[in-house]
Design an enzyme around this catalytic site. Structure first.
Site, mmCIF file in Angstrom:
data_model
loop_
_atom_site.group_PDB
_atom_site.id
_atom_site.type_symbol
_atom_site.label_atom_id
_atom_site.label_comp_id
_atom_site.label_asym_id
_atom_site.label_seq_id
_atom_site.Cartn_x
_atom_site.Cartn_y
_atom_site.Cartn_z
ATOM 1 N N TYR A 60 0.811 -1.216 0.000
ATOM 2 C CA TYR A 60 0.000 0.000 0.000
ATOM 3 C C TYR A 60 0.847 1.269 0.000
ATOM 4 C CZ TYR A 60 -3.975 -3.005 1.264
ATOM 5 O OH TYR A 60 -4.946 -3.977 1.276
ATOM 6 N N LYS A 66 4.143 -14.980 3.571
ATOM 7 C CA LYS A 66 4.202 -15.823 2.363
ATOM 8 C C LYS A 66 5.671 -16.029 2.010
ATOM 9 C CE LYS A 66 2.039 -18.066 -0.956
ATOM 10 N NZ LYS A 66 1.408 -19.374 -0.660
ATOM 11 N N ASP A 85 -2.156 -18.307 2.897
ATOM 12 C CA ASP A 85 -3.234 -19.129 2.346
ATOM 13 C C ASP A 85 -3.681 -20.184 3.348
ATOM 14 O OD1 ASP A 85 -0.683 -20.116 1.973
ATOM 15 O OD2 ASP A 85 -1.009 -20.808 -0.069
ATOM 16 N N ASP A 100 -5.286 -6.928 6.040
ATOM 17 C CA ASP A 100 -6.507 -6.330 5.504
ATOM 18 C C ASP A 100 -7.500 -7.422 5.113
ATOM 19 O OD1 ASP A 100 -8.365 -4.613 4.441
ATOM 20 O OD2 ASP A 100 -7.068 -3.801 2.879
ATOM 21 N N ASP A 142 -10.970 -9.006 7.497
ATOM 22 C CA ASP A 142 -12.311 -8.962 6.907
ATOM 23 C C ASP A 142 -12.920 -10.357 6.860
ATOM 24 O OD1 ASP A 142 -12.126 -6.265 6.629
ATOM 25 O OD2 ASP A 142 -12.164 -6.227 4.446
#
Length: 366
Positions: free
Chosen positions: A142, A189, A221, A245, A249
């Site tokens: 970001y 990751k 994952d 993020d 959610d």
């Protein structure tokens, strides 16, 4: 206690839910003998329409001079459907985080027993889940270099982290774990991404300073799958900006609705508190938004920024009592909820406020 709080409603339902968050703070001040003063500032689409800037200097200055910030949401469909827009509401959000040094986002994921049926996940899997997410907030893709090349036909966003950025969020996560069940799960990751390999390396180094805390590492994952499969296996989770993020959610399904999840964004100065839901323009102005996440964000504000643990716990208990009494907003209601118990935004906020007053034997507002 005297404190100055900035209310930052933002866009969409932000105005409606922050009104309820502000009201519970006013009730707490009255019942516990504190003096909270409030000021308002603009951000996002509303600020763009008024000034052309998603974060006006005046708003930023007000926030820097406050003791805490209660925030709503930013966003507008106008920008979602126009990828070419150069000025966007979310730019104000990212700049605010950077300018205020809000590098740690805390998201408690805890299910009220009364809402077990509101989630799409089986109650026997959910019951007892209690997770605290630490999402790094001012680094990652970001904030990395971005752009287009080859006549605009190739786009890139750079995922970047420094050792210092990982260290400071890791320390916050491990310190929190010491007060909970002494377990940290770091999500990355590292099998693919170099930035994640640095992330894992630094977390392993920080972990040595906390020998009483167990630490495990999980690919994002696998974490996304396990979060739904066995949420009770997590205690404190620390991860980067992008992965955090998405995962938080996803975790809203554990709580039954995004309308139930509060968050705190903190650094070394002022703290910002907000529900994790977005601006939800599809229900804006209809008076049906769930205000409980904003009210619970106010509880986090009282605890983290002001150190008022009794007052914070009173707010949480007031929300719990409201749910025990059967009251719901439409996002957390089910087929068995009586029609008269399904409340709008303002009335739900009022019920919580009255319950808070009753809990501390403060005269109930009529």
């Amino acid at each position: 206690m005297k404190k100055k709080i900035v209310i930052l409603p933002g866009d969409g339902i932000g105005k409606e839910v922050t009104a309820c968050g502000k009201k519970i703070l006013e009730q707490v001040a009255e019942c516990f003998g504190h003096q909270f003063s409030f000021d308002y500032a603009t951000i996002g689409h509303e600020a763009i329409e008024a000034t052309g800037n998603p974060l006006p200097d005046e708003s930023l200055e007000k926030m820097k001079n406050s003791d805490a910030i209660l925030f709503g949401a930013v966003g507008h469909p106008k920008y979602d459907n126009d990828p070419s827009a150069k000025v966007r509401p979310e730019q104000g959000l990212l700049k605010m985080r950077k300018e205020l040094g809000l590098y740690a986002n805390l998201r408690p994921i805890k299910l009220f027993d009364e809402l077990l049926a509101a989630s799409s996940i089986k109650p026997e899997i959910l019951k007892g889940a209690d997770i605290l997410f630490f999402r790094e907030l001012t680094g990652d893709v970001y904030f990395g270099e971005r752009g287009r090349k080859e006549q605009g036909n190739t786009a890139y966003d750079t995922m970047i982290y420094s050792r210092y950025e990982v260290e400071r969020i890791a320390h916050k996560a491990f310190k929190a774990a010491l007060t909970r069940n002494k377990k940290v799960t770091s999500v990355d990751k590292a099998n693919v991404l170099e930035s994640s390999r640095l992330w894992r390396e630094v977390v392993q180094e920080v972990a040595k300073q906390y020998p009483d805390v167990a630490v495990d590492h999980m690919f994002v994952d696998a974490a996304a799958m396990k979060l739904i499969q066995n949420p009770r296996s997590f205690d404190v989770v620390v991860t980067g900006n992008l992965f955090g993020d998405i995962l938080t959610d996803e975790a809203s399904q554990i709580a039954g609705s995004m309308g139930m999840l509060a968050s705190a964004s903190v650094g070394d100065t002022v703290g910002l508190y907000e529900p994790i839901h977005g601006s939800a323009h599809d229900i804006t102005g209809k008076g049906v938004a769930n205000p409980l996440a904003s009210i619970l964000s106010a509880a986090l504000l009282l605890d983290i920024s002001f150190g008022l643990k009794e007052e914070s716990e009173t707010v949480i208990k007031a929300v719990e009592q409201t749910l025990k009494d059967g009251y719901r907003t439409r996002d957390i209601a089910d087929a068995s909820t009586p029609h008269e118990k399904i409340l709008g935004t303002e009335v739900m906020g009022n019920v919580v406020c009255n319950n808070a007053r009753m809990l501390v034997n403060c005269q109930v507002a009529v």
